[in-house]
Design an enzyme around this catalytic site. Structure first.
Site, PDB file in Angstrom:
ATOM      1  N   HIS A  13      32.803  82.600 -10.945  1.00 57.17           N
ATOM      2  CA  HIS A  13      31.594  83.163 -10.772  1.00 57.17           C
ATOM      3  C   HIS A  13      31.734  84.414  -9.747  1.00 57.17           C
ATOM      4  O   HIS A  13      31.121  86.086  -9.795  1.00 57.17           O
ATOM      5  CB  HIS A  13      30.671  82.490 -10.081  1.00 57.17           C
ATOM      6  CG  HIS A  13      29.963  81.549 -10.797  1.00 57.17           C
ATOM      7  ND1 HIS A  13      29.960  79.980 -10.003  1.00 57.17           N
ATOM      8  CD2 HIS A  13      29.403  81.136 -12.203  1.00 57.17           C
ATOM      9  CE1 HIS A  13      28.854  79.015 -11.518  1.00 57.17           C
ATOM     10  NE2 HIS A  13      29.398  79.440 -11.804  1.00 57.17           N
ATOM     11  N   ARG A  45      33.837  82.495 -20.349  1.00 56.68           N
ATOM     12  CA  ARG A  45      35.373  82.067 -20.059  1.00 56.68           C
ATOM     13  C   ARG A  45      36.093  82.399 -21.644  1.00 56.68           C
ATOM     14  O   ARG A  45      37.160  82.461 -22.016  1.00 56.68           O
ATOM     15  CB  ARG A  45      35.272  81.023 -19.851  1.00 56.68           C
ATOM     16  CG  ARG A  45      34.670  81.023 -17.880  1.00 56.68           C
ATOM     17  CD  ARG A  45      33.997  79.658 -17.777  1.00 56.68           C
ATOM     18  NE  ARG A  45      33.072  79.301 -17.839  1.00 56.68           N
ATOM     19  CZ  ARG A  45      32.413  78.180 -18.258  1.00 56.68           C
ATOM     20  NH1 ARG A  45      32.355  77.065 -16.824  1.00 56.68           N
ATOM     21  NH2 ARG A  45      31.291  77.660 -18.764  1.00 56.68           N
TER      22      ARG A  45
END
Ligand code: PNS
Length: 168
Positions: A17, A91
């Site tokens: 993050h 991701r």
């Protein structure tokens, strides 16, 4: 320069993050981290206030980042925060499938666009769910989270002193 909204649950914030936040600052300038209160996620570990406090403590080095909380639609939070668009981190291909569907739907209902940022290769395996699971069993997650998050998790789940085999 633009203002962007980075929405998520952040339960808890992890290094993936933080990478997305830092990339967004570099690319766009002003970033609002939108922390979602999601009553349909009872599996959550930290309260909205705890998640927000951990994020605040983790982004002290980033002066152009603000934090807001929201409880409804991400596109409404975009408008409320004055952001121009949504930023999401990717991701894996699995993330892409989910995010693409959300991005298309968000655009269809509001005209708000979404921009994807690829996570650093070293961080693609990190997830808040795994962090919660490892920490709950006393595992060491310090390489996956910021120091303020590691400290909060350590308070909640003191590390195991020795491995348990389960033998009586
Ligand atoms: O960190 P998460 O849990 O993967 O974040 C998901 C989040 C909060 C970004 C997503 O669930 C979201 O945008 N929720 C807000 C509700 C909403 O806008 N729903 C419509 C999606 S098309």
């Amino acid at each position: 320069m633009a203002t962007v909204l980075y929405p998520g649950s952040f339960d808890p914030l992890h290094l993936g993050h933080l990478d997305v936040i830092e990339q967004s600052v570099e690319l766009f300038g002003d970033v609002t981290v939108g922390v979602m209160h999601n009553p349909s996620k009872p599996s959550g570990m930290f309260t909205l206030e705890q998640r927000t406090a951990m994020i605040r403590a983790s982004i002290e080095h980033l002066s152009s980042v603000r934090i807001m909380t929201f409880a409804g639609l991400a596109v409404d939070a975009v408008k409320q925060s004055g952001a121009s668009f949504i930023v999401k981190g990717l991701r894996t291909g699995g993330d892409f499938e989910v995010e693409q569907q959300m991005a298309h739907t968000n655009f269809a209902v509001s005209g708000v666009r979404t921009v994807y940022l690829p996570c650093k290769p070293a961080l693609v395996s990190i997830s808040s769910r795994f962090i919660r699971e490892i920490a709950q069993y006393g595992g060491d997650v310090t390489s996956l989270v910021t120091a303020p998050v590691a400290a909060e998790l350590a308070l909640l789940f003191p590390a195991k002193q020795s491995p348990s085999t389960g033998n009586a």
